[in-house]
Design a protein around this motif. Structure first.
Motif, mmCIF file in Angstrom:
data_model
loop_
_atom_site.group_PDB
_atom_site.id
_atom_site.type_symbol
_atom_site.label_atom_id
_atom_site.label_comp_id
_atom_site.label_asym_id
_atom_site.label_seq_id
_atom_site.Cartn_x
_atom_site.Cartn_y
_atom_site.Cartn_z
ATOM 1 N N ASP A 335 0.815 -1.220 0.000
ATOM 2 C CA ASP A 335 0.000 0.000 0.000
ATOM 3 C C ASP A 335 0.846 1.266 0.000
ATOM 4 O O ASP A 335 0.335 2.361 0.128
ATOM 5 N N ARG A 336 2.166 1.126 -0.165
ATOM 6 C CA ARG A 336 3.045 2.299 -0.120
ATOM 7 C C ARG A 336 4.312 2.027 -0.914
ATOM 8 O O ARG A 336 4.498 0.961 -1.465
ATOM 9 N N LEU A 344 -0.567 4.857 -0.011
ATOM 10 C CA LEU A 344 -0.221 5.790 1.057
ATOM 11 C C LEU A 344 1.099 6.477 0.723
ATOM 12 O O LEU A 344 2.039 5.832 0.255
ATOM 13 N N ASP A 346 3.623 10.159 1.975
ATOM 14 C CA ASP A 346 3.830 11.407 2.676
ATOM 15 C C ASP A 346 4.537 12.377 1.728
ATOM 16 O O ASP A 346 5.295 11.959 0.845
ATOM 17 N N THR A 369 1.567 14.512 6.287
ATOM 18 C CA THR A 369 1.277 13.098 6.484
ATOM 19 C C THR A 369 -0.080 12.949 7.155
ATOM 20 O O THR A 369 -0.426 13.730 8.056
ATOM 21 N N GLN A 370 -0.846 11.993 6.697
ATOM 22 C CA GLN A 370 -2.163 11.706 7.271
ATOM 23 C C GLN A 370 -3.006 12.979 7.386
ATOM 24 O O GLN A 370 -3.643 13.236 8.402
ATOM 25 N N GLU A 371 -2.946 13.795 6.325
ATOM 26 C CA GLU A 371 -3.728 15.027 6.237
ATOM 27 C C GLU A 371 -3.334 16.058 7.292
ATOM 28 O O GLU A 371 -4.106 16.967 7.618
ATOM 29 N N SER A 372 -2.122 15.915 7.844
ATOM 30 C CA SER A 372 -1.621 16.873 8.825
ATOM 31 C C SER A 372 -0.320 17.493 8.329
ATOM 32 O O SER A 372 0.440 16.868 7.575
ATOM 33 N N ARG A 373 -0.066 18.700 8.768
ATOM 34 C CA ARG A 373 1.129 19.441 8.377
ATOM 35 C C ARG A 373 2.070 19.522 9.566
ATOM 36 O O ARG A 373 1.710 20.037 10.625
#
Length: 398
Positions: A335-336, A344, A346, A369-373
Motif C-alpha cells: 500500500d506504499r 499511502l 507522505d 502526512t495523514q492530512e496533517s502538516r
C-alpha cells in the motif's frame, strides 16, 4: 517480588507510559507489567529510541518519562536478545522447542504480522522447521544468525533476509565453537575483516548465492561504526548531527564501546569497517537486494546510513529508491512505496537536492502526512534540538 515493587513505585508516581525494549535481564519486570493495566508499555525499535522518547515526553508534558531496557556496559552498547516472544509489547514466553515457535508464529500470523525476526540465541536445532512453518503461514523470515551457525547455513534453511553487517561477515570468520552470543560477534569482525580477501572464492561464491536467492541484506552500517570508535571520538555517522543535539546527548556520542588499546589496533579496526562498507557495495553490484536500516537513533541516523551507501559506490538517486520503493517491496507493504493513486504517501519538502547531495536529506522543512502538516523545526525546538534548516515562509493553510 522486586519487579512488583518497581511497578507499584511507578504507579505511585502516576507514570502512565514506559518506553522500553525487552531483554533477558529485565524479563521479570516485563512479567509484572503484563499483570497490570494502569501503565502502558511502548515497544521501541532500539534502546536509544526509548530514552529519547521518554525524554521528549517529560519535556513536553512535565510528567515522568520512563525508559527501560537491558543493562549496557561500557564495552557493549548493543544488546543480546533471548529466545523470547514479544506479545502486545511484553515478553510473554520463552521459546525452547518447535511447538512453542509454531504457537508464536500462529499468534503473529493471525494478527497480520508480515515478518518474523530470529535472534542470536534462538535454538539452531529448530531453525529450519521454524522458517518453513513461518513461510507456510505467509510470513517472511529475517534476523541474526543463531549461535553456532553461519550466514550460509540460515540462507540454506530458508531465511529471506539477513540483518547487520557483522552477522554477514561472521560467515567467513567463525569456527564451529564460536559463541556469537558473546562480544565475539563484534570483536571477531573488527579483528579479522581487514585481512579478508573479498576476491577469494568463498566470498564470491557466497555473494553469488545471496544474489541467486535474492536474499535481502539490511547491513545497518551506521551503527557498526562503533567498532572503530575510540573513547572521546565522535563517530563519523554522528558528526553531522552532533552540534544540533543537547549537551548530554553529545557527550554520549563520544563514549567508545570497544577496547582499542593502541594505534595499531585502531587502524586495523578502521580497515575492517572500511572493508565492510566495500563489501556492501559489492553486494549491490552483484544484484543482492539492500535495504536501509540503522539499529540506532530513530529519526537521525538513517540519513547517515544512506550516506554510507554512496561511499560504497551507489548513486544518491539509487539510495533514495532503496529507502522507499525497495523497502516497501521487500517488506510486502503493497500500500506504499511510490506516489501512486490509491497508495499511502507522505510529502516531504527538502531544502536542497538529495538526488545530487544525499546529505541534504537531513534538511527537512515540511512534512505532510495523514492530512496533517508537520514543521520539523517546531518539533526539534521543543526537544532542545537545533533545527537543520533555516525557518522558511510556508503557507499557513496548505
Amino acid at each position: 517480588r522486586g519487579a512488583e515493587i518497581l511497578i507499584k513505585a511507578l504507579q505511585a508516581e502516576n507514570v502512565k507510559y514506559v518506553w522500553g525494549y525487552p531483554g533477558g535481564a529485565v524479563l521479570h519486570i516485563y512479567d509484572a507489567f503484563y499483570k497490570q493495566d494502569t501503565i502502558q508499555h511502548v515497544l521501541v525499535r532500539h534502546e536509544q529510541a526509548a530514552v529519547h522518547m521518554a525524554d521528549a515526553w517529560g519535556r513536553l508534558t512535565g510528567q515522568p518519562g520512563v525508559a527501560m531496557y537491558i543493562s549496557v556496559n561500557s564495552q557493549n552498547r548493543t544488546y543480546q536478545m533471548e529466545q523470547f516472544v514479544v506479545r502486545k509489547g511484553y515478553a510473554a514466553e520463552t521459546l525452547k522447542d518447535l511447538k512453542g515457535a509454531k504457537k508464536a508464529i500462529d499468534w503473529y500470523a493471525a494478527r497480520g504480522y508480515p515478518q518474523l525476526k530470529i535472534y542470536n540465541s534462538f535454538p539452531k536445532e529448530i531453525v529450519r522447521d521454524t522458517v518453513a512453518y513461518a513461510h507456510e503461514r505467509g510470513m517472511r523470515v529475517s534476523g541474526h544468525v543463531p549461535v553456532f551457525m553461519r550466514a550460509q547455513d540460515v540462507v540454506d534453511a530458508g531465511y529471506d533476509e539477513l540483518q547487520h553487517i557483522n552477522q554477514v561477515m561472521l560467515n567467513f570468520l567463525v569456527t564451529p565453537t564460536t559463541d556469537t552470543r558473546t562480544l565475539e560477534r563484534f570483536y571477531l569482525p573488527a579483528e579479522k575483516t581487514a585481512a579478508l580477501d573479498l576476491d577469494s572464492k568463498p566470498v564470491k561464491d557466497f555473494i553469488a548465492l545471496l544474489a541467486e536467492k535474492q536474499i535481502v541484506v539490511d547491513p545497518t552500517l551506521v551503527t557498526f561504526d562503533f567498532l572503530k570508535q575510540r573513547d572521546g571520538e565522535v563517530p563519523v555517522p554522528y558528526a553531522a548531527i552532533l552540534e544540533h543535539m543537547p549537551t548530554d546527548v553529545q557527550r554520549n556520542f563520544r563514549s567508545g564501546s570497544m577496547k582499542i588499546p593502541d594505534e595499531t589496533t585502531a587502524k586495523r579496526y578502521a580497515a575492517s569497517y572500511a572493508k565492510m562498507v566495500e563489501f556492501v557495495g559489492r553486494l549491490h553490484r552483484a544484484g543482492v537486494p539492500i535495504v536501509a536500516g540503522t539499529d540506532s537513533i530513530a529519526g537521525f541516523t538513517l540519513q547517515s546510513e544512506l550516506e554510507i551507501y554512496t561511499r560504497a559506490g551507489l548513486t544518491p538517486a539509487r539510495v533514495l529508491q532503496m529507502a522507499t520503493w525497495d523497502a516497501a517491496r521487500y517488506s510486502r507493504a503493497t500500500d506504499r512505496g511510490s506516489i501512486t493513486e490509491g497508495r499511502l504517501a507522505d510529502l516531504v519538502l527538502i531544502d536542497g537536492d538529495p538526488t545530487v547531495n544525499i546529505a541534504d536529506i537531513r534538511k527537512v522543512a515540511l512534512v505532510i502526512t495523514q492530512e496533517s502538516r508537520l514543521v520539523p523545526n517546531e518539533i526539534y525546538q521543543a526537544l532542545g534540538i537545533r533545527p537543520f534548516v533555516d525557518d522558511l515562509t510556508l503557507m499557513k493553510n496548505p
